[in-house]
Enzyme design. Structure first.
Site, PDB file in Angstrom:
ATOM      1  N   SER A 151     -11.969   9.840  -6.538  1.00 30.00           N
ATOM      2  CA  SER A 151     -12.560  10.518  -5.387  1.00 30.00           C
ATOM      3  C   SER A 151     -12.726  11.976  -5.758  1.00 30.00           C
ATOM      4  O   SER A 151     -12.006  12.488  -6.622  1.00 30.00           O
ATOM      5  CB  SER A 151     -11.638  10.397  -4.169  1.00 30.00           C
ATOM      6  OG  SER A 151     -12.060  11.264  -3.126  1.00 30.00           O
ATOM      7  N   TYR A 167      -3.196  11.059  -0.240  1.00 31.93           N
ATOM      8  CA  TYR A 167      -4.439  10.547  -0.807  1.00 31.93           C
ATOM      9  C   TYR A 167      -4.941  11.456  -1.925  1.00 31.93           C
ATOM     10  O   TYR A 167      -5.286  10.983  -3.015  1.00 31.93           O
ATOM     11  CB  TYR A 167      -5.487  10.427   0.292  1.00 31.93           C
ATOM     12  CG  TYR A 167      -6.823   9.896  -0.178  1.00 31.93           C
ATOM     13  CD1 TYR A 167      -6.991   8.544  -0.474  1.00 31.93           C
ATOM     14  CD2 TYR A 167      -7.925  10.740  -0.314  1.00 31.93           C
ATOM     15  CE1 TYR A 167      -8.215   8.057  -0.894  1.00 31.93           C
ATOM     16  CE2 TYR A 167      -9.149  10.263  -0.735  1.00 31.93           C
ATOM     17  CZ  TYR A 167      -9.300   8.920  -1.022  1.00 31.93           C
ATOM     18  OH  TYR A 167     -10.507   8.429  -1.452  1.00 31.93           O
TER      19      TYR A 167
END
Length: 264
Positions: A151, A167
């Site tokens: 990501s 995350y």
């Protein structure tokens, strides 16, 4: 040796692929890309009904697809998935580690069980499956393509969009894992790379999109758009095919230029 055409370099006919989290969103887009290029694809996910719907969609597009129910955060499921993939496909040419989870919370209030949930799926499960497919299929055959879906959150925090330190940390680990494994497994002819999606409409991101508003998010993206159902296909096929055979340890942001913006 005569140089191959572009079409031949991207052709995946005769190749096999395993995609985790392949029943919806980015994983389903990835499965489409691999299948459309000719690969035989196995997709895994936690929910059998979602897998069935995804398989029906892929088959309707002429894609040869198999399914396996697995929770990649659980070691026993990872081992069973590796067994199922190798048993059904014979070997795995392409492994796409896409399954992931997030948890939004302020760092000072982040629950430890939520931290463990994110780390177990995004990092531990990814490592276990990669280890098993690598040592049981790719290393013996001296060939393989591993694509980790990281990501742009791997590059640092962005409090305007999300506060999810677990995350962010997990995706940073995926990026470092990718580079370290590329260095270690290059001698076996295995390419290890990562893609960093930005904001794509998905079950994981829709809560953030609804909360902040799509237009507000687009204002922070140079191309002024969110990712769509096609945007991962090209980068994924580059890294999964012979077109990217001289690329390893690479991280490709697919984020509309968001990661190119320097915060002032």
């Amino acid at each position: 040796m005569q140089a191959r055409t572009v079409q031949q370099l991207f052709n995946l006919h005769g190749r096999t692929a395993l995609v985790t989290g392949g029943s919806r969103g980015l994983g389903l887009q990835i499965a489409h890309a691999l299948g459309e290029a000719g690969a035989r694809v196995m997709i895994s996910a936690r929910k059998a009904d979602e897998l069935e719907r995804a398989a029906a969609e892929l088959k309707a597009s002429g894609i040869d697809v198999l399914t396996a129910v697995a929770d990649v955060s659980r070691e026993a499921d990872v081992m069973a998935l590796a067994d199922a993939a190798l048993g059904s496909l014979g070997h795995v040419d392409i492994l796409v580690n896409n399954a992931g989870a997030t948890w939004g919370a302020l760092a000072e209030e982040h629950p430890i069980d939520a931290w463990d949930k994110v780390m177990n799926l995004n990092v531990r499960g990814l490592f276990l499956l990669t280890r098993e497919i690598g040592k049981r299929s790719m290393i013996p055959r001296k060939s393989g393509k591993i694509v980790n879906i990281a990501s742009v959150a791997a590059l640092g925090g962005n409090v305007k969009l999300m506060q999810a330190i677990g995350y962010h940390t997990s995706k940073g680990a995926v990026l470092t894992f990718t580079r370290a494994l590329a260095a270690e497994w290059g001698r076996y002819g295995i390419n290890v790379n990562a893609i960093g999606p930005g904001v794509f409409p998905s079950k994981m991101a829709n809560g953030m999109i609804d909360h902040l508003g799509a237009d507000n998010i687009k204002e922070n993206i140079p191309l002024n758009r969110l990712g769509d159902d096609e945007d991962l296909k090209g980068p994924l096929l580059l890294l999964a095919s012979d077109a990217g055979k001289h690329m390893s340890g690479v991280f490709i942001p697919v984020d509309g230029g968001a990661s190119a913006v320097i915060a002032g």
